[in-house]
Design an enzyme around this catalytic site. Structure first.
Site, mmCIF file in Angstrom:
data_model
loop_
_atom_site.group_PDB
_atom_site.id
_atom_site.type_symbol
_atom_site.label_atom_id
_atom_site.label_comp_id
_atom_site.label_asym_id
_atom_site.label_seq_id
_atom_site.Cartn_x
_atom_site.Cartn_y
_atom_site.Cartn_z
ATOM 1 N N LYS A 13 4.548 -41.113 -23.506
ATOM 2 C CA LYS A 13 4.203 -41.987 -24.629
ATOM 3 C C LYS A 13 4.733 -41.455 -25.962
ATOM 4 O O LYS A 13 5.069 -42.228 -26.836
ATOM 5 C CB LYS A 13 2.707 -42.285 -24.690
ATOM 6 C CG LYS A 13 1.826 -41.091 -24.904
ATOM 7 C CD LYS A 13 0.370 -41.517 -24.849
ATOM 8 C CE LYS A 13 -0.564 -40.377 -25.189
ATOM 9 N NZ LYS A 13 -0.317 -39.117 -24.463
ATOM 10 N N ARG A 88 -8.331 -41.056 -28.557
ATOM 11 C CA ARG A 88 -8.439 -40.489 -27.221
ATOM 12 C C ARG A 88 -9.862 -40.606 -26.689
ATOM 13 O O ARG A 88 -10.139 -40.191 -25.564
ATOM 14 C CB ARG A 88 -8.050 -39.024 -27.265
ATOM 15 C CG ARG A 88 -6.624 -38.761 -26.785
ATOM 16 C CD ARG A 88 -6.473 -37.264 -26.773
ATOM 17 N NE ARG A 88 -5.395 -36.748 -26.027
ATOM 18 C CZ ARG A 88 -4.198 -36.457 -26.552
ATOM 19 N NH1 ARG A 88 -3.923 -36.769 -27.776
ATOM 20 N NH2 ARG A 88 -3.288 -35.875 -25.810
ATOM 21 N N ARG A 127 8.632 -29.533 -18.577
ATOM 22 C CA ARG A 127 8.755 -29.863 -19.988
ATOM 23 C C ARG A 127 8.962 -28.604 -20.839
ATOM 24 O O ARG A 127 8.312 -27.591 -20.607
ATOM 25 C CB ARG A 127 7.479 -30.588 -20.425
ATOM 26 C CG ARG A 127 7.609 -31.281 -21.743
ATOM 27 C CD ARG A 127 6.797 -32.523 -21.746
ATOM 28 N NE ARG A 127 5.450 -32.252 -22.244
ATOM 29 C CZ ARG A 127 4.702 -33.177 -22.828
ATOM 30 N NH1 ARG A 127 5.154 -34.408 -22.980
ATOM 31 N NH2 ARG A 127 3.496 -32.878 -23.235
ATOM 32 N N ARG A 160 4.977 -25.106 -23.591
ATOM 33 C CA ARG A 160 3.795 -25.102 -24.462
ATOM 34 C C ARG A 160 2.580 -24.609 -23.683
ATOM 35 O O ARG A 160 2.439 -24.929 -22.505
ATOM 36 C CB ARG A 160 3.536 -26.551 -24.913
ATOM 37 C CG ARG A 160 3.780 -26.778 -26.378
ATOM 38 C CD ARG A 160 3.858 -28.240 -26.729
ATOM 39 N NE ARG A 160 2.785 -29.076 -26.203
ATOM 40 C CZ ARG A 160 2.767 -30.396 -26.350
ATOM 41 N NH1 ARG A 160 3.741 -31.007 -26.999
ATOM 42 N NH2 ARG A 160 1.792 -31.110 -25.867
ATOM 43 N N ARG A 171 -6.248 -31.203 -18.616
ATOM 44 C CA ARG A 171 -5.931 -32.322 -19.510
ATOM 45 C C ARG A 171 -6.012 -33.644 -18.756
ATOM 46 O O ARG A 171 -6.442 -34.653 -19.315
ATOM 47 C CB ARG A 171 -4.541 -32.140 -20.120
ATOM 48 C CG ARG A 171 -4.487 -30.967 -21.085
ATOM 49 C CD ARG A 171 -3.093 -30.735 -21.599
ATOM 50 N NE ARG A 171 -2.684 -31.745 -22.557
ATOM 51 C CZ ARG A 171 -1.427 -31.911 -22.949
ATOM 52 N NH1 ARG A 171 -0.467 -31.165 -22.466
ATOM 53 N NH2 ARG A 171 -1.127 -32.827 -23.836
HETATM 54 P P1 AMP Z 1 -0.711 -34.249 -27.473
HETATM 55 O O1 AMP Z 1 0.449 -33.628 -28.147
HETATM 56 O O2 AMP Z 1 -0.995 -35.644 -27.960
HETATM 57 O O3 AMP Z 1 -0.640 -34.188 -25.974
HETATM 58 O O4 AMP Z 1 -2.012 -33.395 -27.909
HETATM 59 C C1 AMP Z 1 -2.144 -32.036 -27.605
HETATM 60 C C2 AMP Z 1 -3.589 -31.605 -27.726
HETATM 61 O O5 AMP Z 1 -4.061 -31.850 -29.061
HETATM 62 C C3 AMP Z 1 -4.586 -32.355 -26.842
HETATM 63 O O6 AMP Z 1 -4.655 -31.820 -25.538
HETATM 64 C C4 AMP Z 1 -5.887 -32.166 -27.614
HETATM 65 O O7 AMP Z 1 -6.400 -30.857 -27.431
HETATM 66 C C5 AMP Z 1 -5.414 -32.272 -29.053
HETATM 67 N N1 AMP Z 1 -5.476 -33.676 -29.526
HETATM 68 C C6 AMP Z 1 -4.429 -34.462 -29.909
HETATM 69 N N2 AMP Z 1 -4.846 -35.680 -30.279
HETATM 70 C C7 AMP Z 1 -6.200 -35.675 -30.129
HETATM 71 C C8 AMP Z 1 -7.224 -36.646 -30.333
HETATM 72 N N3 AMP Z 1 -6.952 -37.899 -30.745
HETATM 73 N N4 AMP Z 1 -8.505 -36.276 -30.091
HETATM 74 C C9 AMP Z 1 -8.809 -35.027 -29.678
HETATM 75 N N5 AMP Z 1 -7.901 -34.084 -29.444
HETATM 76 C C10 AMP Z 1 -6.605 -34.384 -29.671
#
Ligand code: AMP
Length: 213
Positions: A13, A88, A127, A160, A171
């Site tokens: 996404k 989320r 990744r 990462r 996750r």
């Molecule tokens: P992402 O890059 O979107 O996969 O986000 C990486 C990490 O950031 C996630 O696994 C969460 O720990 C945190 N995170 C990002 N967006 C949110 C959100 N909307 N609510 C809570 N945690 C978030």
């Protein structure tokens, strides 16, 4: 146009959100990127968020909602935006709805990039992210020109912490419990659109453009 991207971590996404942002000339807003930038800069917000991110857990709603609402209030968001990784949880979606209602606005589309868990696990192991600019590569699907080096800024490519296998499993569990209910939430509002995220990147994008018009 205001768009929300839904889908499991690793569904692609983020890549699609960037392509949408470019095509429709709207900002791409990723809460994950905002947290990572804060971690890199050693801010208090970053230090707090890191505790959760490294375990594959969600950062508490209170903190996340505050940074998101600040961001969408900026001038460049007036004509729309694409949200990647927010909301989320149902409470995050409700806070966003309420904030938009107050300015007589609303989300136009929630796009679910649908990919089964087995595919996700395979994708995330491959990744790699640039440690300098955050660009995303994949050993198999989007390899950099030179192994281990970012094409754009020559930064080092790393796995990462939150893409490590044990964290990916957490996750996905968190996604099914806390984020998947948003699919019903937006379906009920009549703005949910689902695309098959197992297709290649260009075909997924074509499907999205066909929806957005
Ligand atoms: P992402 O890059 O979107 O996969 O986000 C990486 C990490 O950031 C996630 O696994 C969460 O720990 C945190 N995170 C990002 N967006 C949110 C959100 N909307 N609510 C809570 N945690 C978030």
């Amino acid at each position: 146009m205001k768009i929300i991207m839904l889908g499991a971590p690793g569904a692609g996404k983020g890549t699609q959100a960037k392509m949408i942002a470019e095509q429709y000339a709207i900002p791409h807003i990723s809460t994950g990127d905002i947290f990572r930038a804060n971690i890199k800069n050693g801010t208090d917000l970053g230090m707090e968020a890191k505790k959760y991110m490294d375990q594959g857990l969600l950062v508490p709603d209170e903190l996340t909602v505050r940074i998101l609402l600040d961001r969408v209030a900026k001038d460049d968001c007036r004509d729309g935006y694409v949200l990647d990784g927010f909301p989320r949880t149902i409470p995050q979606a409700q806070v966003l709805d309420k904030a938009l209602e107050e300015i007589e606005d609303k989300i136009d589309f929630a796009i679910d990039v649908d990919v089964p868990d087995e595919n996700i696990i395979k994708r995330m192991g491959g990744r790699r992210s640039c440690s300098k600019c955050g660009a995303i590569y994949h050993l198999e699907y989007i390899p950099p020109e030179t192994e281990g080096i970012c094409d754009g800024c020559q930064g080092e490519l790393v796995l990462r912490d939150d893409d490590k296998p044990e964290t990916v499993k957490n996750r996905l569990d968190v996604y099914h419990k806390q984020t998947q209910p948003l699919i019903d939430f937006y379906e009920k509002k009549g703005i949910l659109k689902t695309v098959d995220g197992t297709q290649n990147m260009k075909d997924v994008f074509a499907a999205i453009v066909a929806i957005l018009g």
